[in-house]
Design a protein around this motif. Structure first.
Motif, PDB file in Angstrom:
ATOM      1  N   GLU A  44      -4.434  -7.082 -11.833  1.00 17.17           N
ATOM      2  CA  GLU A  44      -3.948  -5.710 -11.712  1.00 17.17           C
ATOM      3  C   GLU A  44      -2.522  -5.746 -11.174  1.00 17.17           C
ATOM      4  O   GLU A  44      -2.221  -6.470 -10.226  1.00 17.17           O
ATOM      5  CB  GLU A  44      -4.843  -4.906 -10.771  1.00 17.17           C
ATOM      6  CG  GLU A  44      -4.523  -3.443 -10.765  1.00 17.17           C
ATOM      7  CD  GLU A  44      -5.523  -2.648  -9.937  1.00 17.17           C
ATOM      8  OE1 GLU A  44      -5.133  -1.590  -9.434  1.00 17.17           O
ATOM      9  OE2 GLU A  44      -6.676  -3.098  -9.807  1.00 17.17           O
ATOM     10  N   LYS A  45      -1.673  -4.984 -11.775  1.00 14.29           N
ATOM     11  CA  LYS A  45      -0.266  -4.981 -11.383  1.00 14.29           C
ATOM     12  C   LYS A  45      -0.087  -4.322 -10.028  1.00 14.29           C
ATOM     13  O   LYS A  45      -0.719  -3.315  -9.721  1.00 14.29           O
ATOM     14  CB  LYS A  45       0.581  -4.281 -12.431  1.00 14.29           C
ATOM     15  CG  LYS A  45       0.632  -5.027 -13.734  1.00 14.29           C
ATOM     16  CD  LYS A  45       1.543  -4.358 -14.717  1.00 14.29           C
ATOM     17  CE  LYS A  45       1.575  -5.174 -15.997  1.00 14.29           C
ATOM     18  NZ  LYS A  45       2.488  -4.610 -16.963  1.00 14.29           N
ATOM     19  N   GLN A  46       0.791  -4.907  -9.232  1.00 12.12           N
ATOM     20  CA  GLN A  46       1.122  -4.402  -7.909  1.00 12.12           C
ATOM     21  C   GLN A  46       2.517  -3.801  -7.947  1.00 12.12           C
ATOM     22  O   GLN A  46       3.386  -4.304  -8.659  1.00 12.12           O
ATOM     23  CB  GLN A  46       1.116  -5.551  -6.890  1.00 12.12           C
ATOM     24  CG  GLN A  46      -0.205  -6.245  -6.744  1.00 12.12           C
ATOM     25  CD  GLN A  46      -1.222  -5.371  -6.056  1.00 12.12           C
ATOM     26  OE1 GLN A  46      -0.910  -4.683  -5.104  1.00 12.12           O
ATOM     27  NE2 GLN A  46      -2.438  -5.363  -6.577  1.00 12.12           N
ATOM     28  N   PRO A  47       2.752  -2.761  -7.170  1.00  8.77           N
ATOM     29  CA  PRO A  47       4.122  -2.238  -7.100  1.00  8.77           C
ATOM     30  C   PRO A  47       5.039  -3.272  -6.453  1.00  8.77           C
ATOM     31  O   PRO A  47       4.602  -4.095  -5.651  1.00  8.77           O
ATOM     32  CB  PRO A  47       3.991  -0.981  -6.231  1.00  8.77           C
ATOM     33  CG  PRO A  47       2.683  -1.100  -5.541  1.00  8.77           C
ATOM     34  CD  PRO A  47       1.826  -2.037  -6.332  1.00  8.77           C
ATOM     35  N   ILE A  48       6.296  -3.224  -6.817  1.00 11.10           N
ATOM     36  CA  ILE A  48       7.255  -4.166  -6.268  1.00 11.10           C
ATOM     37  C   ILE A  48       7.379  -3.941  -4.762  1.00 11.10           C
ATOM     38  O   ILE A  48       7.385  -2.813  -4.285  1.00 11.10           O
ATOM     39  CB  ILE A  48       8.624  -4.046  -6.957  1.00 11.10           C
ATOM     40  CG1 ILE A  48       9.517  -5.190  -6.509  1.00 11.10           C
ATOM     41  CG2 ILE A  48       9.267  -2.699  -6.684  1.00 11.10           C
ATOM     42  CD1 ILE A  48      10.742  -5.375  -7.374  1.00 11.10           C
ATOM     43  N   SER A  49       7.426  -5.026  -4.038  1.00  9.19           N
ATOM     44  CA  SER A  49       7.608  -4.972  -2.589  1.00  9.19           C
ATOM     45  C   SER A  49       9.084  -5.192  -2.273  1.00  9.19           C
ATOM     46  O   SER A  49       9.695  -6.136  -2.784  1.00  9.19           O
ATOM     47  CB  SER A  49       6.769  -6.061  -1.921  1.00  9.19           C
ATOM     48  OG  SER A  49       7.216  -6.297  -0.605  1.00  9.19           O
ATOM     49  N   VAL A  50       9.634  -4.347  -1.448  1.00  9.56           N
ATOM     50  CA  VAL A  50      11.024  -4.509  -1.021  1.00  9.56           C
ATOM     51  C   VAL A  50      11.202  -5.864  -0.335  1.00  9.56           C
ATOM     52  O   VAL A  50      12.200  -6.539  -0.517  1.00  9.56           O
ATOM     53  CB  VAL A  50      11.446  -3.356  -0.086  1.00  9.56           C
ATOM     54  CG1 VAL A  50      12.781  -3.641   0.581  1.00  9.56           C
ATOM     55  CG2 VAL A  50      11.496  -2.058  -0.857  1.00  9.56           C
ATOM     56  N   TYR A  51      10.193  -6.277   0.417  1.00  9.33           N
ATOM     57  CA  TYR A  51      10.302  -7.532   1.155  1.00  9.33           C
ATOM     58  C   TYR A  51      10.279  -8.744   0.222  1.00  9.33           C
ATOM     59  O   TYR A  51      10.973  -9.723   0.464  1.00  9.33           O
ATOM     60  CB  TYR A  51       9.222  -7.594   2.232  1.00  9.33           C
ATOM     61  CG  TYR A  51       9.380  -6.449   3.196  1.00  9.33           C
ATOM     62  CD1 TYR A  51      10.439  -6.422   4.096  1.00  9.33           C
ATOM     63  CD2 TYR A  51       8.531  -5.349   3.146  1.00  9.33           C
ATOM     64  CE1 TYR A  51      10.634  -5.347   4.946  1.00  9.33           C
ATOM     65  CE2 TYR A  51       8.709  -4.271   3.993  1.00  9.33           C
ATOM     66  CZ  TYR A  51       9.769  -4.277   4.892  1.00  9.33           C
ATOM     67  OH  TYR A  51       9.966  -3.204   5.723  1.00  9.33           O
ATOM     68  N   ASP A  52       9.510  -8.663  -0.853  1.00  3.84           N
ATOM     69  CA  ASP A  52       9.552  -9.739  -1.849  1.00  3.84           C
ATOM     70  C   ASP A  52      10.921  -9.797  -2.510  1.00  3.84           C
ATOM     71  O   ASP A  52      11.480 -10.875  -2.724  1.00  3.84           O
ATOM     72  CB  ASP A  52       8.478  -9.536  -2.928  1.00  3.84           C
ATOM     73  CG  ASP A  52       7.077  -9.795  -2.410  1.00  3.84           C
ATOM     74  OD1 ASP A  52       6.933 -10.451  -1.354  1.00  3.84           O
ATOM     75  OD2 ASP A  52       6.114  -9.330  -3.069  1.00  3.84           O
ATOM     76  N   LEU A  53      11.457  -8.633  -2.823  1.00  2.00           N
ATOM     77  CA  LEU A  53      12.784  -8.571  -3.428  1.00  2.00           C
ATOM     78  C   LEU A  53      13.841  -9.127  -2.474  1.00  2.00           C
ATOM     79  O   LEU A  53      14.730  -9.887  -2.882  1.00  2.00           O
ATOM     80  CB  LEU A  53      13.117  -7.140  -3.833  1.00  2.00           C
ATOM     81  CG  LEU A  53      14.444  -6.929  -4.553  1.00  2.00           C
ATOM     82  CD1 LEU A  53      14.525  -7.758  -5.827  1.00  2.00           C
ATOM     83  CD2 LEU A  53      14.633  -5.453  -4.861  1.00  2.00           C
TER      84      LEU A  53
END
Length: 91
Positions: A5-14
């Motif tokens: 299932e797709k997860q929303p992008i995390s600012v912290y990952d970015l």
């Protein structure tokens, strides 16, 4: 959530990916790794400092979101970049 299932992008990952990108550019600008495009070594200490300062600020933002080991790794990265900047500035 189910696997796949797709997860929303995390600012912290970015931000983590941005730290990786800027640190690679810093090593290139310090003249310690070949340029991505030209394959040559060259030094630009003004740009190196900008990249290192950016990495340091991003690491500050990320610190509270990281586990101790990951935080140590990024703090060591900032330290290593700064030490190499000082050494390269003496040349």
């Amino acid at each position: 959530m189910s696997e796949g299932e797709k997860q929303p992008i995390s600012v912290y990952d970015l931000l983590t990916h941005t730290v990786e990108s800027f640190s690679e550019v810093a090593w290139v600008k310090l003249g310690l790794r070949p340029d991505f495009v030209t394959g040559t070594l060259g030094t630009d200490l003004v740009e190196a400092k900008a990249a290192i300062d950016t990495v340091a600020e991003l690491v500050k933002i990320l610190s509270d979101k990281l586990e101790a080991e990951d935080r140590r790794v990024l703090q060591n990265l900032v330290r290593d970049l700064r030490v190499n900047y000082v050494e390269r500035s003496k040349v």
